[in-house]
Design an enzyme around this catalytic site. Structure first.
Site, PDB file in Angstrom:
ATOM      1  N   SER B 163       4.155 138.103   3.161  1.00  0.00           N
ATOM      2  CA  SER B 163       3.685 136.736   3.226  1.00  0.00           C
ATOM      3  C   SER B 163       2.351 136.667   3.973  1.00  0.00           C
ATOM      4  CB  SER B 163       4.756 135.868   3.893  1.00  0.00           C
ATOM      5  OG  SER B 163       4.514 134.513   3.650  1.00  0.00           O
ATOM      6  N   ARG B 233       8.967 121.967   9.218  1.00  0.00           N
ATOM      7  CA  ARG B 233       9.760 123.179   9.017  1.00  0.00           C
ATOM      8  C   ARG B 233      10.776 122.987   7.889  1.00  0.00           C
ATOM      9  NH1 ARG B 233      10.001 128.623   9.274  1.00  0.00           N
ATOM     10  NH2 ARG B 233      12.037 129.393   9.934  1.00  0.00           N
ATOM     11  N   ASP B 329      10.624 134.492  -6.151  1.00  0.00           N
ATOM     12  CA  ASP B 329       9.674 133.958  -5.172  1.00  0.00           C
ATOM     13  C   ASP B 329       8.681 133.044  -5.893  1.00  0.00           C
ATOM     14  OD1 ASP B 329       7.705 133.478  -3.282  1.00  0.00           O
ATOM     15  OD2 ASP B 329       7.480 135.571  -2.687  1.00  0.00           O
ATOM     16  N   HIS B 362      11.319 133.573  -1.653  1.00  0.00           N
ATOM     17  CA  HIS B 362      10.285 134.209  -0.845  1.00  0.00           C
ATOM     18  C   HIS B 362      10.873 134.963   0.342  1.00  0.00           C
ATOM     19  CE1 HIS B 362       6.375 134.826   0.894  1.00  0.00           C
ATOM     20  NE2 HIS B 362       6.670 134.131   1.973  1.00  0.00           N
TER      21      HIS B 362
END
Lengths: 211, 390
Positions: B163, B233, B329, B362
């Site tokens: 990432s 978040r 992902d 992901h």
């Protein structure tokens, strides 16, 4: 003259792979298109100290090859060869794969552009057993070499040795070497085309660009 | 405001005084940043595992993701949880600490001991907040290079990360081609997509819309924009999963109840889960750091620094690459990885590319994915052999 190719390694490696490996000079850069899990790459890396890389369509083959430390890309011969610059390899190899590509001509042209030499092996659809299968049984041939039924096979562009030679002429590829193999793995005699085309089960060609 | 709980307290104290190794750089070694600004007093917090061999050829740099930190393979001093890549790194594990010397540093802009917006600004003794210059991925990598210099390592055996960590890996290969022997960018892209920038902007707006954000000066006031950061978040967390993973985990199951309550309580398990993710994140993470790091990812466009041609970024790369993506992902889809692979091919670099089948989205790169472990082990073994590392 008869050349007999023996699998001295005794590891069950495909006979055409041993033949191809023998054609590659040591310490060269090699791209194997349709490399499976990298049997040939491993041979070339370990025995000839080649910088050997591969492209493979099946995710499974790629994973197993990369886990064995080989440089393999999950990709497609039909689309991904276009990304490589000219002359980036000494050899680009296509073993038993050309008949499964969507555009064999384009693939071959890219191979000759990307590599200084192209090595191509394929099953000869002109072999007498295949011809007789079609002639006498009237159905698409299913043999030891080509075990899939027509509706299952990934092979969508079968060709004969004669067809392949014609394609090479058309795109201006020079044949440096050509070898036909029969079931016993014996290379055929120096014989005229019609003989090869009839008795060769597989063919291996080394090609380069004209000029 | 309610008293900080113990996790939040310990997170606050890690900012200036971390339970990690520390590199402090003074004005004689300023960090020159992409924005044109300089940081004259830089602090880099890092962890190491294993031992550097005499030839200094077995060092591997791990680059962490947006909300990760340097505690990659030890118990986290703030959360008390295992390191975030404990499955990957350790004795006998794919990144083998018996064999390799592992370095992982907290990126600058973060909040676990490397200089970030919550760090004390030596100019006035209060937190930097938004006075910290905007940080880019390249700035993070520059700081890491200073750390690697400090550790006496000339060339890293490998640089590995997923990432945002993968972005750093790519930047390393482009900025320091001679210092990277192998590189493993995982679940990443050579640029942040419009969709990803959009998600980040939602998160930042949530933080900045919280009245307790106070234009970034919340620490001075003794408050924190906890609600805003929690919402950020929650939104981000959805992007780390896949639809099928969410369905498998929660379906439409209700949380501790037999029937819907006809209210806006967390009736569904997935709601309760996301709320928990939001609340626990807020305890350990600084809201301004979240703004800085999401910004750094948004600004990342490796090709842009090389005339728009990604392959030009890898022109001088001598490293062998192993690019990894995951089928489910959608934040950094396989097409992003393929673009990297195409550019590496065009630069005639040695590259492997594995797309791993997983429904975990992901986040798969952080989870138990045997194929990722096998790939990493094989790739590193081959790199170590090629470099003559025992």
């Amino acid at each position: 003259m008869t050349v007999v190719i023996q699998n001295t390694a005794g590891n069950g490696a495909r006979i055409d792979l041993l033949l191809i490996a023998a054609m590659v000079e040591p310490n060269t850069r090699v791209l194997d298109v349709g490399c499976g899990e990298g049997l040939l790459l491993e041979m070339l890396r370990d025995e000839k100290n080649c910088d050997a890389r591969g492209i493979e369509l099946s995710r499974d083959g790629v994973s197993r090859g990369v886990a064995r430390g080989l440089a393999i890309i999950q990709g497609d011969a039909d689309t991904d060869l276009a990304d490589y610059p000219d002359d980036s390899f000494d050899y680009v190899i296509l073993s038993q794969t050309i008949q499964a590509t969507r555009n064999p001509r384009k693939v071959l042209e890219h191979m000759l552009r990307v590599g200084r030499r192209a090595i191509v092996s394929f099953p000869n659809f002109g072999h007498w057993r295949i011809r007789s299968h079609l002639m006498f049984k009237g159905g698409m041939p299913v043999t030891d070499n080509l075990p899939d039924a027509w509706y299952d096979t990934p092979n969508i562009h079968f060709c004969t040795i004669r067809d392949f030679v014609a394609l090479c002429d058309e795109i201006g590829a020079v044949m440096e070497r050509s070898v036909a193999l029969n079931a016993g793995g014996k290379a055929a005699l120096r014989a005229p085309w019609w003989f090869w085309n009839l008795f060769g089960e597989q063919a291996v060609f080394v090609l380069r660009r004209k000029g | 405001m309610a008293a900080l709980n113990s996790i939040a307290q310990s997170a606050r104290s890690e900012v200036d005084d971390p339970s990690s190794l520390l590199l402090k750089l003074g004005p004689e070694q300023p960090l020159r940043m992409d924005s044109g600004a300089e940081i004259n007093r830089l602090q880099i917090a890092y962890q190491t595992y294993g031992a550097l061999n005499p030839a200094k050829s077995n060092a591997i740099l791990i680059c962490h993701a947006l909300t990760g930190d340097q505690h990659v393979a030890n118990v986290n001093p703030v959360t008390g949880k295992l390191g975030w890549w404990e499955t990957m790194i350790g004795p006998g594990k794919p990144i083998d600490t018996d064999r390799f010397f592992i370095i992982c540093s907290n990126v600058i802009g973060a909040c676990m001991g490397s200089t970030g917006p919550a760090s004390t600004n030596p100019a006035h003794g209060r937190p930097y907040a938004l006075d910290l210059p905007v940080v880019t991925i390249r700035d993070m990598v520059r700081a890491q290079a200073m750390l690697v210099d400090h550790l006496g390592v000339d060339r890293l055996l490998s640089v590995i990360g997923g990432s945002m960590g993968g972005m750093q890996v790519l930047q390393w290969a482009a900025s320091y081609p001679d210092r990277v022997f192998s590189a493993m960018p995982i679940a990443t892209g050579a640029r942040h997509s419009a969709q990803n920038i959009a998600f980040h902007e939602v998160g930042r707006q949530a933080v900045m819309a919280d009245p307790d954000w106070r234009r970034g000066r919340y620490l001075d006031a003794g408050v924190r924009p906890a609600k805003g950061l929690a919402v950020a978040r929650m939104a981000a967390h959805i992007t780390y999963l896949s639809e099928s993973a969410l369905h498998r985990k929660f379906g439409r199951n209700l949380q501790d109840r037999e029937a819907p309550t006809f209210s806006f309580d967390a009736d569904f398990q997935v709601e309760s889960y996301l709320r928990h993710q939001g609340v626990s994140f807020v305890e350990r993470f600084d809201a301004n750091s979240y703004l800085y790091l999401t910004r750094a990812m948004d600004y990342f466009d490796l090709a842009a620094d090389y005339g728009g041609l990604l392959s030009a970024a890898f022109k001088g790369a001598t490293a062998r690459f192993c690019v990894v993506s995951f089928t489910s992902d959608w934040l950094f889809p396989t097409s992003d990885s393929r673009a990297i692979v195409h550019a590496l091919n065009a630069a005639a670099a040695s590259v492997s590319f594995v797309e791993i089948e997983s429904d975990k989205g992901h986040d798969a790169f952080l989870l138990d994915e045997p194929e990722l472990f096998a790939t990493t082990r094989g790739f590193l073994n081959a790199a170590a052999t090629a470099r003559g590392v025992a």
